[in-house]
Design a protein around this motif. Sequence first.
Motif, short mmCIF file in Angstrom:
data_model
loop_
_atom_site.label_atom_id
_atom_site.label_comp_id
_atom_site.label_asym_id
_atom_site.label_seq_id
_atom_site.Cartn_x
_atom_site.Cartn_y
_atom_site.Cartn_z
N GLY A 281 -9.84 -12.92 68.38
CA GLY A 281 -11.63 -11.33 68.72
C GLY A 281 -10.23 -10.13 69.34
O GLY A 281 -10.61 -9.31 69.24
N PHE B 253 -11.26 -8.85 61.41
CA PHE B 253 -12.31 -8.70 61.96
C PHE B 253 -13.37 -9.54 61.51
O PHE B 253 -13.85 -9.94 61.69
N GLU B 254 -13.80 -8.53 60.10
CA GLU B 254 -14.35 -9.03 59.31
C GLU B 254 -15.05 -10.24 58.97
O GLU B 254 -15.35 -11.55 59.21
N GLY C 38 -15.18 -13.02 62.11
CA GLY C 38 -16.44 -12.26 62.95
C GLY C 38 -16.90 -12.98 61.86
O GLY C 38 -18.56 -13.57 62.38
N ASP D 226 -17.18 -16.39 63.34
CA ASP D 226 -17.39 -17.34 64.75
C ASP D 226 -19.25 -17.30 64.27
O ASP D 226 -19.48 -17.91 64.72
N ASP D 227 -19.86 -16.23 62.93
CA ASP D 227 -20.57 -15.59 63.88
C ASP D 227 -21.56 -16.84 63.16
O ASP D 227 -22.81 -17.76 62.94
#
Length: 144
Positions: A78, A107-108, A111, A114-115
Amino acid sequence: MMKLKFALCVIGIGVCLLGCTPKEQKLKPTGRTALKQEEGPKSLLAALKQLTEHAETINKAFTSNKPDDAHHSLHDVGQMLKCIPELAEDLSDEKKEVVKKSVAELFECFGALDDAMHGGTDTPYSKVGERITAALAGLKTATE
């Protein structure tokens, strides 16, 4: 005393939100898969190399059913992705667009992983793995 603590907190948050400027901000290692350098990458090629290494770590962790092994790399990725557009400033407009789209895709994807690690929507690696590979390939073409 309370006002001083509040002021220092506000200043600290402001510094953190300023963004990444490779010449000024040093990226701090965050764990065993931390960035290999004390400073952020100085070129798009260096960023791509480090990003690829992190992507490999993340891939291995998820495909080995050990997603916690990807935790630090996901956070480091990130930070790196925030720096890449600045490193691409000297590219042609066409290559900048490729970088922009690739960074957005990464990023998507990262992310989402990670989410999922933090209790969000469960995203299996198989759903984003090919997209990550394609976005990294896009970044590579922009450096050629």
